[in-house]
Design a protein around this motif. Structure first.
Motif, PDB file in Angstrom:
ATOM      1  N   ALA A 155       0.815  -1.220   0.000  1.00  0.00           N
ATOM      2  CA  ALA A 155       0.000   0.000   0.000  1.00  0.00           C
ATOM      3  C   ALA A 155       0.841   1.258   0.000  1.00  0.00           C
ATOM      4  O   ALA A 155       0.379   2.321   0.412  1.00  0.00           O
ATOM      5  N   LEU A 156       2.086   1.124  -0.460  1.00  0.00           N
ATOM      6  CA  LEU A 156       2.992   2.285  -0.389  1.00  0.00           C
ATOM      7  C   LEU A 156       2.536   3.411  -1.318  1.00  0.00           C
ATOM      8  O   LEU A 156       2.610   4.587  -0.969  1.00  0.00           O
ATOM      9  N   ARG A 157       2.021   3.073  -2.548  1.00  0.00           N
ATOM     10  CA  ARG A 157       1.662   4.096  -3.532  1.00  0.00           C
ATOM     11  C   ARG A 157       0.160   4.158  -3.794  1.00  0.00           C
ATOM     12  O   ARG A 157      -0.341   5.136  -4.332  1.00  0.00           O
ATOM     13  N   ARG A 158      -0.555   3.063  -3.486  1.00  0.00           N
ATOM     14  CA  ARG A 158      -1.999   3.074  -3.748  1.00  0.00           C
ATOM     15  C   ARG A 158      -2.665   2.035  -2.861  1.00  0.00           C
ATOM     16  O   ARG A 158      -1.991   1.163  -2.278  1.00  0.00           O
ATOM     17  N   ASP A 159      -4.002   2.159  -2.770  1.00  0.00           N
ATOM     18  CA  ASP A 159      -4.740   1.147  -2.024  1.00  0.00           C
ATOM     19  C   ASP A 159      -4.538  -0.211  -2.695  1.00  0.00           C
ATOM     20  O   ASP A 159      -4.468  -0.302  -3.933  1.00  0.00           O
ATOM     21  N   HIS A 160      -4.473  -1.220  -1.879  1.00  0.00           N
ATOM     22  CA  HIS A 160      -4.147  -2.534  -2.433  1.00  0.00           C
ATOM     23  C   HIS A 160      -4.954  -3.614  -1.715  1.00  0.00           C
ATOM     24  O   HIS A 160      -5.170  -3.541  -0.503  1.00  0.00           O
ATOM     25  N   THR A 161      -5.402  -4.613  -2.481  1.00  0.00           N
ATOM     26  CA  THR A 161      -6.128  -5.726  -1.864  1.00  0.00           C
ATOM     27  C   THR A 161      -5.185  -6.551  -0.993  1.00  0.00           C
ATOM     28  O   THR A 161      -4.051  -6.839  -1.385  1.00  0.00           O
ATOM     29  N   ALA A 162      -5.680  -6.909   0.189  1.00  0.00           N
ATOM     30  CA  ALA A 162      -4.859  -7.722   1.110  1.00  0.00           C
ATOM     31  C   ALA A 162      -4.611  -9.092   0.503  1.00  0.00           C
ATOM     32  O   ALA A 162      -5.459  -9.636  -0.221  1.00  0.00           O
ATOM     33  N   PRO A 163      -3.430  -9.683   0.756  1.00  0.00           N
ATOM     34  CA  PRO A 163      -3.145 -11.046   0.257  1.00  0.00           C
ATOM     35  C   PRO A 163      -4.203 -12.030   0.739  1.00  0.00           C
ATOM     36  O   PRO A 163      -4.712 -11.940   1.859  1.00  0.00           O
ATOM     37  N   SER A 164      -4.514 -12.990  -0.092  1.00  0.00           N
ATOM     38  CA  SER A 164      -5.564 -13.955   0.257  1.00  0.00           C
ATOM     39  C   SER A 164      -5.164 -14.869   1.422  1.00  0.00           C
ATOM     40  O   SER A 164      -6.028 -15.413   2.106  1.00  0.00           O
ATOM     41  N   ASP A 165      -3.843 -15.029   1.596  1.00  0.00           N
ATOM     42  CA  ASP A 165      -3.393 -15.921   2.666  1.00  0.00           C
ATOM     43  C   ASP A 165      -3.028 -15.163   3.936  1.00  0.00           C
ATOM     44  O   ASP A 165      -2.349 -15.697   4.820  1.00  0.00           O
ATOM     45  N   LEU A 166      -3.461 -13.905   4.041  1.00  0.00           N
ATOM     46  CA  LEU A 166      -3.063 -13.093   5.195  1.00  0.00           C
ATOM     47  C   LEU A 166      -3.577 -13.704   6.509  1.00  0.00           C
ATOM     48  O   LEU A 166      -2.842 -13.790   7.495  1.00  0.00           O
ATOM     49  N   ALA A 167      -4.838 -14.109   6.540  1.00  0.00           N
ATOM     50  CA  ALA A 167      -5.385 -14.696   7.775  1.00  0.00           C
ATOM     51  C   ALA A 167      -4.630 -15.959   8.160  1.00  0.00           C
ATOM     52  O   ALA A 167      -4.328 -16.204   9.336  1.00  0.00           O
ATOM     53  N   SER A 168      -4.288 -16.782   7.157  1.00  0.00           N
ATOM     54  CA  SER A 168      -3.559 -18.030   7.448  1.00  0.00           C
ATOM     55  C   SER A 168      -2.178 -17.728   8.007  1.00  0.00           C
ATOM     56  O   SER A 168      -1.721 -18.377   8.967  1.00  0.00           O
TER      57      SER A 168
END
Length: 865
Positions: free
Chosen positions: A768-781
């Motif tokens: 998210a350094l330059r723009r909004d970004h979707t969180a990685p799908s494996d973030l919760a894992s």
């Protein structure tokens, strides 16, 4: 009026009863004499000597135990062929028997004998059994000599009821003196402690076992075999103490030096009452034997005796007996009603009185109400048999009608079948032939066997009387042996008895001791425990026994402890182990001590467990060895931290950070100046294994299982907080389970492992350094949390986020992906390259709440190591 005419011996009537001729002059009148006096006057010995001087004789004793004891004495002198034993439960009557040892109730008075003696004749004043002794006093006569033995208190009534009686007053052979009250723990050896209930006897015996090594136990309910085994235990000096009921007051002669009464009152069958002075004297008189003086007193919770009572016992001065208990012996057997009426006839003479209603009369009254018994109890023969059955003693004393029902069943069998069925005898005896169970169970079975023995001893009641007597005797012997074993196992500690004697007499200088290869410690041939590490582990948890055993065992360890210290010093570190959960240090799986807070976090102290060291030098050697092992373990498992700390010697600009990191044990809080480091220094830190994260400066290598467990233990010790290690491999846990534990940070209600949280935050920052970004799908894992809790975790970390798309009201299914929000103001400020990695600017400005990463610094509480 009663008259007692002298009788000449009639040998024609004695054919078939006794063999031999009288050694007395047949023309001399029969003499009636009494030998009266306190205990230890030699009365019983005198009576046996007098009896054996005649061609035949019968002597009656108040207890089955005494009858058995004196039977065995007579057998040793005259041989088995000439001596008989008759009690309620035993009949040993050889064809050539000439001298009979009996209980008073079982004396065969239908046999004529030259000599008849009654022991403890003063028991005629007992309200329960007194009528039997009174009957023998009035009617039992030897054809040549009759002798009564007892206390002097019965003298006036003897002179009144037996005109012309010759009375010999005998003096005690030794003196008897009071020692007042003595604590149980200070009673001298060869003491008898007397109580008046089974529960009190057990309680006292248990105290004596714990404090003095053990004791023998004697109660009236014991069988002769068990009693003899317990007496032998005491007489052979396997134990030095005896706990008994007042049964020892009736002529049981043992080597007792001191008698201590634990109670001065007893339950006499009706109500509790104080002991009479003559009863106390009878019991206390067991102290001293022959010419040896004895002492008496009180113990346990019993108060001291009054001075008047002490003087009466010491001087043998007691009030004379005022009355004897009597019951009519001329019974009317025409029918049960007349029998009962004749039993309740009033006494014919002054000085005689009716006693308590005996159990045989109570049984008769109950059976007269039984319709089946009433139907067949008609006529003299049936009534006589009914009375014989009623006299079966109620040995069991269950307090219900079981004894009455037993008597009714036996009576019906005898009347209708002429004998007791063999299956009844076999079933009862077989049901009692079980040796398992505790002391009370075995004693209850013994009372049942006594009933069977009594029934079997009535030879006219069964067709195989001798066989049933033998079977009952075998079962009684088995139960008696088992009971003796239980009593000995419960109340005798032979090891403690032996050690106490040696310690009391010689100290520990002459004790023979050794330590076996398996660590078992032996003293005087007795195992007193095992040496585990440097501690003597005994099987006694506490109390005087433990102190005594430790005192004896330390002699065996005088040479063993130095030998073990040398073994520990020479042992490799692989023989030692630190339990990172408890902090205990083990040597060959034996705990020697545990870690405690020391001078610094990475230099803990050693606290040794209790041990048998003889001085502080030995203790110091063990502490030094264990501390060397722990320091080597710390340096090995935390080598990444020590390697990073060594970098401070080469890089002065990193000294402050690295010293702080070392002092804090591998994780330290970030400060503003930490983010101002040049890229070169940051690279050297990273190359040295140190990361500067959003929350902390840390060594990622320390988050492996062994280093993390060790550091968690060291931090808990240093901060003196409980140590609750997390499950291996977990990266997230409920915060309540790990609150305050080392290496974790809080994200809402969830705790995250610090290295995982820092790594994920850095990656999200890059995305998210330059723009909004979707969180990685494996973030919760990767964070180890459930998908539905991820928003709360990110919020707890201060990361701004929202669903990637705004769902419609009708939307259903899995949650929308998260969008990590970009801070456009931060991008426009063209921060230096260090800021792109999530670090603060070189000259930090005040935190901004509109930035998700600035909000992180505000919302996230400071992380403590």
């Amino acid at each position: 009026m009663l008259a007692f005419a002298p009788q000449a011996p009639d040998h024609s009537d004695m054919k078939g009863a006794f063999h031999g001729t009288s050694s007395s002059d047949h023309t001399m009148p029969a003499s009636i004499r009494a030998a009266l006096g306190p205990t230890n006057t030699g009365k019983t010995h005198y009576a046996l000597t007098r009896m054996m001087a005649h061609a035949s004789g019968i002597i009656g004793f108040p207890l089955r135990l005494l009858a058995r004891e004196n039977y065995e004495r007579l057998v040793k002198i005259k041989g088995e062929r000439h001596v008989a034993l008759i009690t309620g439960e035993e009949k040993i009557v050889p064809p050539g028997a000439r001298w009979f040892s009996c209980t008073v109730e079982a004396m065969p008075l239908d046999r004529k004998a030259e000599f008849i003696a009654i022991d403890e004749i003063q028991l005629a004043s007992d309200p329960d059994r007194g009528h039997v002794f009174t009957d023998r006093l009035l009617h039992a006569r030897g054809t040549v000599e009759t002798l009564f033995l007892g206390a002097e208190t019965i003298r006036p009534l003897l002179q009144r009821l037996v005109p012309g009686i010759e009375i010999d007053i005998r003096a005690r052979l030794s003196s008897l003196a009071s020692t007042g009250h003595t604590k149980l723990s200070r009673l001298p050896p060869r003491s008898a402690i007397v109580a008046f209930s089974m529960s009190e006897v057990y309680a006292l015996a248990e105290v004596i076992r714990r404090r003095r090594g053990g004791c023998a136990v004697i109660m009236g309910q014991l069988s002769p075999r068990t009693r003899n085994a317990q007496v032998e235990l005491y007489q052979n000096r396997d134990v030095d103490y005896l706990v008994a009921t007042d049964a020892i007051g009736m002529g049981l002669n043992m080597d007792v030096d001191h008698v201590a009464l634990a109670q001065l009152s007893k339950f006499d069958g009706t109500v509790p009452r104080p002991l009479f002075p003559q009863e106390i004297a009878q019991i206390a008189g067991r102290a001293g034997r022959g010419m040896k003086d004895g002492t008496f007193g009180t113990t346990a919770d019993c108060p001291p005796m009054s001075s008047a009572l002490v003087e009466a016992v010491e001087q043998h001065r007691f009030d004379p007996i005022q009355r004897l208990y009597w019951r009519n012996h001329e019974l009317d057997f025409t029918n049960p009603a007349n029998l009962l009426k004749s039993l309740t006839r009033p006494p014919p003479l002054r000085g005689l009185t009716a006693g308590r209603v005996a159990s045989d009369v109570t049984t008769l009254e109950s059976l007269m109400l039984d319709p089946d018994v009433r139907e067949i109890a008609r006529g003299k023969r049936a009534t006589t048999l009914l009375w014989d059955v009623c006299q079966i003693p109620d040995f069991r004393k269950l307090g219900d009608d079981s004894h009455t029902r037993l008597c009714a069943r036996l009576y019906i069998h005898l009347v209708k079948e002429g004998s007791i069925p063999a299956n009844w005898m076999e079933g009862h005896i077989r049901g009692l032939a079980k040796t398992e169970g505790d002391i009370d169970t075995l004693m209850h079975r013994l009372t049942g066997v006594r009933v069977c023995s009594y029934v079997a001893a009535r030879t006219e009641w069964s067709r195989h009387s001798a066989m049933w007597q033998e079977r009952a005797r075998e079962v009684e012997d088995q139960l008696s042996d088992a009971l003796h074993e239980r009593l000995t196992a419960r109340f005798v500690d032979r090891r403690a008895t032996t050690l106490l004697r040696r310690l009391d007499s010689d100290g520990d200088r002459t004790l023979l001791s050794a330590v076996k290869p398996d660590g078992e410690v032996l003293v005087e041939g007795h195992s007193i425990g095992h040496i585990r590490g440097f501690m003597l582990d005994t099987d006694v948890a506490s109390g005087p026994d433990r102190q005594m055993i430790l005192r004896a065992g330390r002699k065996a360890l005088i040479h063993e402890i130095p030998r073990r210290i040398r073994l520990l010093q020479d042992a490799p570190d692989t023989a030692l182990r630190l339990d990172a959960t408890t902090g205990h240090i083990f040597w060959d799986e034996t705990p020697l001590g545990r870690l405690s807070a020391g001078s610094s976090l990475l230099r803990p102290a050693i606290q040794l467990f209790p041990a048998e060291f003889t001085d502080t030098v030995q203790k110091g050697h063990v502490e030094t060895r264990l501390l060397a092992f722990v320091m080597h373990l710390i340096q090995t498992d935390l080598k990444a931290l020590y390697r990073a700390h060594a970098l401070a010697e080469r890089e002065p600009g990193l000294r402050a950070i690295l010293h702080r990191l070392m002092d804090d044990g591998g994780i330290t809080e970030t400060l503003p100046e930490d983010h101002a480091l040049s890229p070169a220094l940051r690279g050297k830190l990273r190359k040295g294994g140190v990361e500067i994260g959003r929350f902390s400066i840390f060594c990622p290598a320390l988050f492996r299982t062994r280093p993390l467990d060790l550091l968690g233990l060291l931090h808990a010790l240093h901060q003196q907080t409980p140590h609750r290690p997390a499950a291996p491999g977990r990266v997230s846990l409920p915060w309540a389970d790990i609150r305050g534990q080392f290496g974790w940070i809080r994200a809402g209600d969830t705790g995250l492992r610090l290295d995982i949280a820092e790594r994920c935050i850095a990656e999200l920052h890059q995305l998210a350094l330059r723009r909004d970004h979707t969180a990685p799908s494996d973030l919760a894992s990767r964070l180890g949390v459930k998908t539905d809790t991820l928003p709360a975790v990110l919020k707890g970390l201060g990361i701004a986020h929202q669903p990637a798309e705004t769902p419609s009201p009708s939307h259903s299914g899995p949650p929308r992906p998260l969008m990590i929000l970009h801070d456009r103001k931060t991008r426009a400020s063209r921060r230096p390259r260090s800021a792109q990695h999530g670090f603060a600017p070189r000259r930090p400005s005040p935190p901004r709440t509109d930035s998700p990463f600035a909000a992180l610094a505000i919302l996230r509480e400071k992380v403590r190591p």
